[in-house]
Scaffold this motif. Structure first.
Motif, PDB file in Angstrom:
ATOM      1  N   LEU A  51      57.685 -16.722  13.612  1.00  0.00           N
ATOM      2  CA  LEU A  51      58.184 -17.548  14.702  1.00  0.00           C
ATOM      3  C   LEU A  51      59.410 -18.356  14.290  1.00  0.00           C
ATOM      4  O   LEU A  51      60.367 -18.485  15.056  1.00  0.00           O
ATOM      5  CB  LEU A  51      57.072 -18.475  15.200  1.00  0.00           C
ATOM      6  CG  LEU A  51      55.963 -17.758  15.982  1.00  0.00           C
ATOM      7  CD1 LEU A  51      54.744 -18.645  16.131  1.00  0.00           C
ATOM      8  CD2 LEU A  51      56.474 -17.318  17.351  1.00  0.00           C
ATOM      9  N   ALA A  52      59.409 -18.883  13.070  1.00  0.00           N
ATOM     10  CA  ALA A  52      60.553 -19.671  12.607  1.00  0.00           C
ATOM     11  C   ALA A  52      61.802 -18.815  12.460  1.00  0.00           C
ATOM     12  O   ALA A  52      62.923 -19.317  12.599  1.00  0.00           O
ATOM     13  CB  ALA A  52      60.226 -20.347  11.280  1.00  0.00           C
ATOM     14  N   ASN A  53      61.610 -17.516  12.218  1.00  0.00           N
ATOM     15  CA  ASN A  53      62.742 -16.631  11.971  1.00  0.00           C
ATOM     16  C   ASN A  53      62.977 -15.619  13.090  1.00  0.00           C
ATOM     17  O   ASN A  53      63.677 -14.618  12.900  1.00  0.00           O
ATOM     18  CB  ASN A  53      62.534 -15.901  10.637  1.00  0.00           C
ATOM     19  CG  ASN A  53      62.586 -16.856   9.464  1.00  0.00           C
ATOM     20  OD1 ASN A  53      63.662 -17.257   9.030  1.00  0.00           O
ATOM     21  ND2 ASN A  53      61.422 -17.234   8.950  1.00  0.00           N
ATOM     22  N   ASP A  54      62.395 -15.878  14.258  1.00  0.00           N
ATOM     23  CA  ASP A  54      62.576 -14.998  15.416  1.00  0.00           C
ATOM     24  C   ASP A  54      62.226 -13.553  15.086  1.00  0.00           C
ATOM     25  O   ASP A  54      62.911 -12.609  15.506  1.00  0.00           O
ATOM     26  CB  ASP A  54      64.005 -15.085  15.956  1.00  0.00           C
ATOM     27  CG  ASP A  54      64.304 -16.440  16.594  1.00  0.00           C
ATOM     28  OD1 ASP A  54      63.451 -16.906  17.374  1.00  0.00           O
ATOM     29  OD2 ASP A  54      65.349 -17.033  16.295  1.00  0.00           O
ATOM     30  N   GLY A  55      61.136 -13.374  14.348  1.00  0.00           N
ATOM     31  CA  GLY A  55      60.689 -12.026  14.027  1.00  0.00           C
ATOM     32  C   GLY A  55      59.953 -11.359  15.161  1.00  0.00           C
ATOM     33  O   GLY A  55      59.871 -10.134  15.225  1.00  0.00           O
ATOM     34  N   HIS A  99      54.477 -21.318  21.806  1.00  0.00           N
ATOM     35  CA  HIS A  99      54.939 -22.104  22.950  1.00  0.00           C
ATOM     36  C   HIS A  99      56.053 -23.057  22.541  1.00  0.00           C
ATOM     37  O   HIS A  99      57.042 -23.223  23.268  1.00  0.00           O
ATOM     38  CB  HIS A  99      53.759 -22.887  23.534  1.00  0.00           C
ATOM     39  CG  HIS A  99      54.067 -23.544  24.837  1.00  0.00           C
ATOM     40  ND1 HIS A  99      53.890 -24.894  25.057  1.00  0.00           N
ATOM     41  CD2 HIS A  99      54.562 -23.034  26.000  1.00  0.00           C
ATOM     42  CE1 HIS A  99      54.257 -25.192  26.295  1.00  0.00           C
ATOM     43  NE2 HIS A  99      54.657 -24.085  26.885  1.00  0.00           N
ATOM     44  N   ALA A 100      55.912 -23.663  21.374  1.00  0.00           N
ATOM     45  CA  ALA A 100      56.942 -24.582  20.882  1.00  0.00           C
ATOM     46  C   ALA A 100      58.270 -23.868  20.656  1.00  0.00           C
ATOM     47  O   ALA A 100      59.334 -24.480  20.752  1.00  0.00           O
ATOM     48  CB  ALA A 100      56.480 -25.248  19.588  1.00  0.00           C
ATOM     49  N   MET A 101      58.215 -22.569  20.361  1.00  0.00           N
ATOM     50  CA  MET A 101      59.422 -21.778  20.132  1.00  0.00           C
ATOM     51  C   MET A 101      59.890 -21.048  21.389  1.00  0.00           C
ATOM     52  O   MET A 101      60.804 -20.227  21.342  1.00  0.00           O
ATOM     53  CB  MET A 101      59.164 -20.745  19.016  1.00  0.00           C
ATOM     54  CG  MET A 101      58.862 -21.334  17.651  1.00  0.00           C
ATOM     55  SD  MET A 101      60.265 -22.213  16.908  1.00  0.00           S
ATOM     56  CE  MET A 101      59.761 -23.928  17.149  1.00  0.00           C
ATOM     57  N   GLY A 102      59.250 -21.313  22.519  1.00  0.00           N
ATOM     58  CA  GLY A 102      59.641 -20.661  23.770  1.00  0.00           C
ATOM     59  C   GLY A 102      59.231 -19.211  23.852  1.00  0.00           C
ATOM     60  O   GLY A 102      59.875 -18.416  24.544  1.00  0.00           O
ATOM     61  N   LYS A 103      58.156 -18.856  23.161  1.00  0.00           N
ATOM     62  CA  LYS A 103      57.725 -17.457  23.124  1.00  0.00           C
ATOM     63  C   LYS A 103      56.353 -17.294  23.773  1.00  0.00           C
ATOM     64  O   LYS A 103      55.645 -18.264  24.036  1.00  0.00           O
ATOM     65  CB  LYS A 103      57.722 -16.952  21.684  1.00  0.00           C
ATOM     66  CG  LYS A 103      59.126 -17.011  21.042  1.00  0.00           C
ATOM     67  CD  LYS A 103      59.126 -16.483  19.630  1.00  0.00           C
ATOM     68  CE  LYS A 103      60.450 -16.734  18.929  1.00  0.00           C
ATOM     69  NZ  LYS A 103      61.575 -16.020  19.574  1.00  0.00           N
ATOM     70  N   THR A 104      55.984 -16.050  23.989  1.00  0.00           N
ATOM     71  CA  THR A 104      54.793 -15.695  24.748  1.00  0.00           C
ATOM     72  C   THR A 104      53.619 -15.368  23.824  1.00  0.00           C
ATOM     73  O   THR A 104      53.818 -14.878  22.713  1.00  0.00           O
ATOM     74  CB  THR A 104      55.104 -14.467  25.637  1.00  0.00           C
ATOM     75  OG1 THR A 104      56.220 -14.775  26.469  1.00  0.00           O
ATOM     76  CG2 THR A 104      53.934 -14.088  26.507  1.00  0.00           C
TER      77      THR A 104
END
Length: 431
Positions: free
Chosen positions: A318-322, A347-352
C-alpha cells in the motif's frame, strides 16, 4: 482509465500495553537502508497511525468477559469451534475445510492459550496468538485458519452478549447488502466447455458479475517448460466479453501464474482492451515488486492479497502503490480483526478492499466483514452456499434479484447452527 481515477475505485499470555498493530511493532525495525527509505515515504506514517487504532470495540462491554473454554468439534469432515465464557455465554464458528489438515495446530498450539483471558482484549489476543508457543513458525495457513476459527467463535459470543451483529463489533455498518460476483474455475477445460459452465453458474446464482481464470495454476504444469494450455487465455478473454455483453462487470484472476512480468503485462493489456474491471494476482503472491511492476504498467486495477499473511506485506504494497485492491482472506489471514486492519490501511490510501472468499461457510463471515468497511469493491466474491444446517431469521442468505445478499442483523454472526447437528459433533482432544 488513469491511475488517479482508478484509485477512487476503489492475561498472562498478554503483554500489557502492547501495540495491537503488529507483534513488537515499534521495537523491531527493518534494516537501516529500508528504514531510510521509509523515512522518505510519508505514506508509512499514515499507515502506522491506522494500525495503532484498535479494531474490536471493547467499550461496548462494561465488564470482563473471561473465556472459560475453547473446544474443537468434529462432524465427519467438518470442524467447528465452540467458545464459552465463565458467565455462560457461548459462540460457535465453522472452520475452513483445510482444518482437516491443520487441526493438530489448533489443539496443540492455540487452544490452551485462551482460557482465562478477557475476550474484550481481542486485538491483543489475536496478535499474541501469532507468536505464542512459537506459532510464527506455522504461518500462514496452518496458524491462520485455526486462529480465524477461534476468533469467529469469540466474535459470535461477544455479539450475543452485546446483542449486536459482528460488523458493529469491529466497525460501523456501511453495507446492509453485499453485491457479489460469481467466482468460477474450469481452468483445465477447453474454452468452449468453460464458457458454457461459467454461463450455467451465473444463471444458477443470478449473479450480475463474474470472474474468470487466466493463465494456469502453478501446479498444473507437466514439465519445467510448460506454460499452460496454449492460446487459451487469448481465446477466453474476448469470448467471455462477447458472451455476457458490454455491460456485465468482468474480472480476471491469474492466481500468481505469471513469473514473467512482461507476460503478465501483455495479458493485462488484453484485459484492458476488453474492459475487464481488475486483474487479480498477476505474479506470484510472494513477489511484491513484481506485482508493483505490473500495477505500474497497467491502467486496469491490480488486485491481490489472498495469500498474504503479513501486515508488513500489505503495508509495503500500500505504501508503494503495489496494489489498487487488497484482498485479505478472513480464514487465511487469521480472522476479521487483522483483515480490518488491512481494509483500514487501504481506505487511508484511497484504495479498495475486495476480500477473497474461501470455505463453504466463508460467505457468512465475508458478509459481516464487508458490512463494516467503507471501501468495499462493487462486487465481492461468492462461491456457493454452506451445507452446514443453519437458520437465519434476518436474511434469506440467498442472492436476491438485484445480485446482492442481505447481511444478517441478528446478534453475533446472525445464524443458528442446528442444535441436533451440534449434538452429533465429537470433541477433538489434544494429541
Amino acid at each position: 482509465m488513469m491511475k488517479s481515477n482508478r484509485r477512487k475505485f476503489l492475561s498472562t499470555a498478554l503483554v500489557s500495553g502492547m501495540a495491537v498493530a503488529m507483534p513488537g511493532y515499534g521495537k523491531h525495525r527493518m534494516d537501516h537502508s529500508d528504514a531510510c527509505l521509509e523515512s522518505q515515504n510519508p505514506k508509512y506514517a499514515q499507515l502506522d497511525e491506522v494500525l495503532r487504532r484498535p479494531v474490536f470495540k471493547k467499550e461496548l462491554f462494561t465488564h470482563p468477559v473471561i473465556i472459560e473454554s475453547v473446544e474443537l468439534l468434529r462432524h465427519g469432515r467438518k470442524f467447528l469451534c465452540r467458545v464459552r465464557s465463565k458467565d455462560g455465554a457461548e459462540g460457535v464458528s465453522v472452520a475452513h475445510d483445510m482444518m482437516n489438515t491443520f487441526y493438530p495446530v489448533f489443539v496443540n498450539h492455540l487452544q490452551n492459550m485462551f482460557a482465562g483471558l478477557d475476550a474484550r482484549r481481542l486485538d491483543e489476543i489475536v496478535e499474541k496468538a501469532l507468536i505464542y508457543n512459537m506459532n510464527y513458525r506455522y504461518q500462514p495457513l496452518p496458524i491462520g485458519i485455526p486462529l480465524a476459527t477461534i476468533e469467529f467463535a469469540i466474535l459470535d459470543m461477544m455479539g450475543h452478549i452485546a446483542k449486536k451483529p459482528t460488523g458493529q463489533l469491529i466497525g460501523e455498518i456501511h453495507n446492509t447488502h453485499v453485491p457479489v460476483y460469481q467466482a468460477t474455475e474450469f481452468r483445465e477445460r477447453p474454452v468452449e466447455e468453460s464458457v458454457e459452465l461459467i454461463k450455467r453458474e451465473v444463471e444458477k446464482h443470478r449473479a450480475q458479475a463474474v470472474k474468470i481464470k487466466v493463465g494456469a495454476l502453478m501446479f498444473m504444469t507437466n514439465d519445467l517448460d510448460a506454460k499452460g494450455p496454449p492460446g487459451r487465455t487469448e481465446q477466453i478473454i474476448p469470448l467471455i466479453r462477447k458472451t455476457f455483453g458490454d455491460h456485465m462487470p468482468l474480472y480476471a484472476d491469474a492466481n500468481g501464474y505469471y513469473q514473467d512480468v512482461n507476460e503478465a503485462i501483455r495479458v493485462g493489456k488484453l484485459l484492458e482492451e476488453h474492459d475487464y474491471r481488475y486483474f487479480e494476482e498477476p505474479t506470484p503472491c510472494y513477489w511484491h515488486h513484481g506485482t508493483k511492476m505490473v500495477n505500474d504498467a497497467l491502467s486496469i486495477p491490480v488486485a491481490g492479497g489472498e495469500q498474504e499473511h503479513s501486515i508488513y506485506g500489505f503495508r509495503w504494497l500500500l505504501a508503494n502503490d503495489g496494489l489498487e485492491i487488497v484482498q485479505p482472506n478472513q480464514y487465511y489471514f487469521g480472522g476479521m480483526v487483522r483483515s480490518m486492519q488491512v481494509a483500514r490501511m487501504a481506505h487511508a490510501m484511497g484504495k479498495t478492499c475486495t476480500p477473497h472468499l474461501s470455505g463453504d461457510f466463508g460467505f457468512i463471515y465475508m458478509m459481516h466483514f464487508v458490512s463494516a468497511i467503507p471501501n468495499s469493491g462493487p462486487h465481492i466474491e461468492f462461491k456457493g452456499y454452506t451445507d452446514v444446517p443453519i437458520e437465519c431469521k434476518t436474511s434469506s442468505l440467498r442472492i436476491l434479484a438485484d445480485g446482492t445478499i442481505e447481511v444478517p442483523t441478528g446478534p453475533g454472526m446472525g445464524v443458528t447452527i442446528d442444535p441436533d447437528y451440534l449434538k452429533k459433533c465429537e470433541v477433538v482432544k489434544r494429541a
